[in-house]
Design a protein around this motif. Structure first.
Motif, mmCIF file in Angstrom:
data_model
loop_
_atom_site.group_PDB
_atom_site.id
_atom_site.type_symbol
_atom_site.label_atom_id
_atom_site.label_comp_id
_atom_site.label_asym_id
_atom_site.label_seq_id
_atom_site.Cartn_x
_atom_site.Cartn_y
_atom_site.Cartn_z
ATOM 1 N N ARG A 182 0.852 -1.084 0.018
ATOM 2 C CA ARG A 182 0.087 0.104 0.052
ATOM 3 C C ARG A 182 0.728 1.298 0.249
ATOM 4 N N VAL A 183 2.125 1.103 0.522
ATOM 5 C CA VAL A 183 2.994 2.419 0.669
ATOM 6 C C VAL A 183 4.194 2.194 -0.228
ATOM 7 N N SER A 184 4.566 3.471 -0.620
ATOM 8 C CA SER A 184 5.501 3.384 -1.681
ATOM 9 C C SER A 184 6.878 3.320 -0.988
ATOM 10 N N LEU A 185 7.818 2.833 -1.944
ATOM 11 C CA LEU A 185 9.219 2.521 -1.172
ATOM 12 C C LEU A 185 9.943 3.825 -0.502
ATOM 13 N N PHE A 186 9.931 4.832 -0.862
ATOM 14 C CA PHE A 186 10.697 5.688 -0.208
ATOM 15 C C PHE A 186 9.801 6.114 1.195
ATOM 16 N N PRO A 187 8.794 6.595 1.287
ATOM 17 C CA PRO A 187 7.825 6.761 2.606
ATOM 18 C C PRO A 187 8.084 5.644 3.404
ATOM 19 N N TYR A 188 7.937 4.380 3.068
ATOM 20 C CA TYR A 188 8.028 3.286 3.847
ATOM 21 C C TYR A 188 9.636 3.354 4.540
ATOM 22 N N VAL A 189 10.755 3.312 3.709
ATOM 23 C CA VAL A 189 11.844 2.989 4.050
ATOM 24 C C VAL A 189 12.265 4.488 5.236
ATOM 25 N N THR A 190 11.785 5.406 4.882
ATOM 26 C CA THR A 190 11.999 6.491 5.674
ATOM 27 C C THR A 190 11.667 6.272 7.075
ATOM 28 N N VAL A 191 10.054 5.890 7.139
ATOM 29 C CA VAL A 191 9.725 5.585 8.595
ATOM 30 C C VAL A 191 10.405 4.350 9.207
ATOM 31 N N VAL A 192 10.811 3.489 8.674
ATOM 32 C CA VAL A 192 11.445 2.107 9.050
ATOM 33 C C VAL A 192 12.724 2.640 9.660
ATOM 34 N N TYR A 193 13.441 3.493 8.745
ATOM 35 C CA TYR A 193 14.822 3.829 9.047
ATOM 36 C C TYR A 193 14.907 4.822 10.275
ATOM 37 N N ALA A 194 14.024 5.588 10.128
ATOM 38 C CA ALA A 194 13.843 6.477 11.431
ATOM 39 C C ALA A 194 13.607 5.971 12.692
ATOM 40 N N ALA A 195 12.582 4.801 12.614
ATOM 41 C CA ALA A 195 12.604 4.072 13.783
ATOM 42 C C ALA A 195 13.691 3.323 14.143
ATOM 43 N N CYS A 196 14.341 2.750 13.197
ATOM 44 C CA CYS A 196 15.727 1.958 13.633
ATOM 45 C C CYS A 196 16.642 2.987 14.109
ATOM 46 N N SER A 197 16.921 3.901 13.610
ATOM 47 C CA SER A 197 17.746 4.821 13.943
ATOM 48 C C SER A 197 17.511 5.451 15.375
ATOM 49 N N LEU A 198 16.534 5.702 15.958
ATOM 50 C CA LEU A 198 15.974 5.962 17.281
ATOM 51 C C LEU A 198 16.404 4.831 18.111
ATOM 52 N N THR A 199 15.930 3.585 17.670
ATOM 53 C CA THR A 199 16.340 2.262 18.642
ATOM 54 C C THR A 199 17.737 2.166 18.840
ATOM 55 N N LEU A 200 18.448 2.038 17.700
ATOM 56 C CA LEU A 200 20.123 2.123 17.922
ATOM 57 C C LEU A 200 20.546 3.343 18.620
ATOM 58 N N PHE A 201 19.945 4.381 18.432
ATOM 59 C CA PHE A 201 20.348 5.585 19.292
ATOM 60 C C PHE A 201 20.445 5.177 20.778
ATOM 61 N N ALA A 202 19.104 4.696 21.237
ATOM 62 C CA ALA A 202 19.032 4.472 22.608
ATOM 63 C C ALA A 202 19.888 3.395 22.926
ATOM 64 N N LEU A 203 20.121 2.343 22.157
ATOM 65 C CA LEU A 203 21.111 1.124 22.612
ATOM 66 C C LEU A 203 22.491 1.803 22.703
ATOM 67 N N VAL A 204 23.056 2.623 21.933
ATOM 68 C CA VAL A 204 24.369 3.265 22.031
ATOM 69 C C VAL A 204 24.315 3.808 23.419
ATOM 70 N N GLY A 205 23.484 4.490 23.755
ATOM 71 C CA GLY A 205 23.375 5.461 24.970
ATOM 72 C C GLY A 205 23.236 4.427 26.156
ATOM 73 N N ALA A 206 22.573 3.365 26.009
ATOM 74 C CA ALA A 206 22.473 2.416 27.155
ATOM 75 C C ALA A 206 23.764 1.543 27.305
ATOM 76 N N GLN A 207 24.414 1.232 26.252
ATOM 77 C CA GLN A 207 25.893 0.687 26.460
ATOM 78 C C GLN A 207 26.998 1.419 26.771
ATOM 79 N N GLY A 208 26.662 2.991 27.115
ATOM 80 C CA GLY A 208 27.738 3.800 27.507
ATOM 81 C C GLY A 208 28.883 4.193 26.471
ATOM 82 N N HIS A 209 28.507 3.956 25.125
ATOM 83 C CA HIS A 209 29.598 4.219 24.097
ATOM 84 C C HIS A 209 29.270 5.886 23.708
#
Length: 298
Positions: A182-209
């Protein structure tokens, strides 16, 4: 299978480029001295920065039409993708490139299992056979590469982390499969990558890096990860799915472990042992049979 869409680039050519670009991912991770979660974070963040302007410029109205359900599943897919990157990048600290890349490519096996149990899709006898073969190959690989990995006494941990990467990558595929209809490639990957980035940002902080205290060579590697395996690999493979049968894409993507193994031999002087090569070949056969079984529906 369509061989051309606009007379300039064919899906088959794009698929070949995507597989070659994806084969570089493990090499780039190995070259980086940054913590695995940091390298994963910046790969996805820079990929997001590259695709978001295109998505906003050409698909602005489509963002407004995204339902809460689609946004939720896209976010879920992004979280799964974050765990995939974090676990797979970390696996390369403990096991060989050949083992890590081959095991993480077992994701079609877990997609088939998940589609059967979660989506009610029929699991064919051929699919079951392919799953059994792939699992057998993974078991064989667990005995290989002693002395070849960066930390040879922890090879089993690296292989296990690669399997976690495969399972979470399958979760990413399953979470986003219906949305992509239902959703075009770029809108889809933008939302997915944004959520992925936020999750990894939190993980980096949680690991103290550290977030920014890295030398210029690391930033060059982060950007290269985003452009080569990120844009030319991961995002391009999503584009090819609109023009090439999914089974062709799945089978072609089996070239990544082969490409990564050859590149590791040439660039890292990493020679996989006979057990790993044998197990890897069995895994690839199992993935191929699984993909064909799902496509044939028999």
């Amino acid at each position: 299978m369509s061989l051309s869409t606009d007379g300039r680039v064919t899906p088959v050519t794009a698929l070949a480029v995507a597989v070659l670009a994806g084969s570089m991912s493990a090499i780039l991770v190995r070259w980086s001295a940054a913590p695995s979660s940091v390298a994963a974070f910046y790969r996805v963040l820079f990929t997001t920065v590259l695709v978001a302007p295109i998505a906003v410029h050409f698909h602005r109205e489509e963002f407004g039409r995204l339902s809460r359900r689609d946004l939720a599943f896209a976010a879920l897919a992004g979280i799964a993708l974050a765990v995939h990157f974090a676990s797979w990048f970390e696996s390369l600290n403990y096991t060989s490139v050949a083992a890590s890349v081959t095991l993480v490519q077992t994701q079609p096996v877990f997609v088939a299992i998940g589609a059967g149990f979660l989506l009610g899709e029929r699991i064919t006898r051929r699919t079951v056979g392919g799953i059994a073969v792939a699992i057998g190959g993974a078991a064989i690989m667990s005995f290989g590469d002693a002395g070849q990995a960066p930390l040879a006494d922890a090879t089993a941990l690296g292989n296990a982390l690669a399997m976690v990467g495969a399972i979470t990558l399958a979760g990413y595929v399953l979470a986003g499969r219906s949305i992509r209809q239902r959703v075009s490639l770029f809108p889809y990957v933008t939302v997915v990558y944004a959520a992925c980035s936020l999750t990894l940002f939190a993980l980096v902080g949680a690991q103290g890096h550290e977030y920014v205290a890295y030398p210029p060579v690391e930033w060059l590697l982060f950007v290269t990860m985003a452009v080569v395996p990120g844009i030319l690999g991961h995002t391009l493979i999503n584009w090819t799915l609109e023009h090439v049968e999914s089974v062709v894409v799945s089978v072609a993507w089996l070239g990544e472990p082969i490409g990564s193994t050859v590149l590791a031999l040439a660039l890292l002087a990493e020679v996989p042992d006979a057990v790993t090569l044998t197990g890897g070949a069995v895994v690839l056969v199992g993935i191929y049979v699984t993909s064909r079984g799902r496509d044939a529906g028999t």
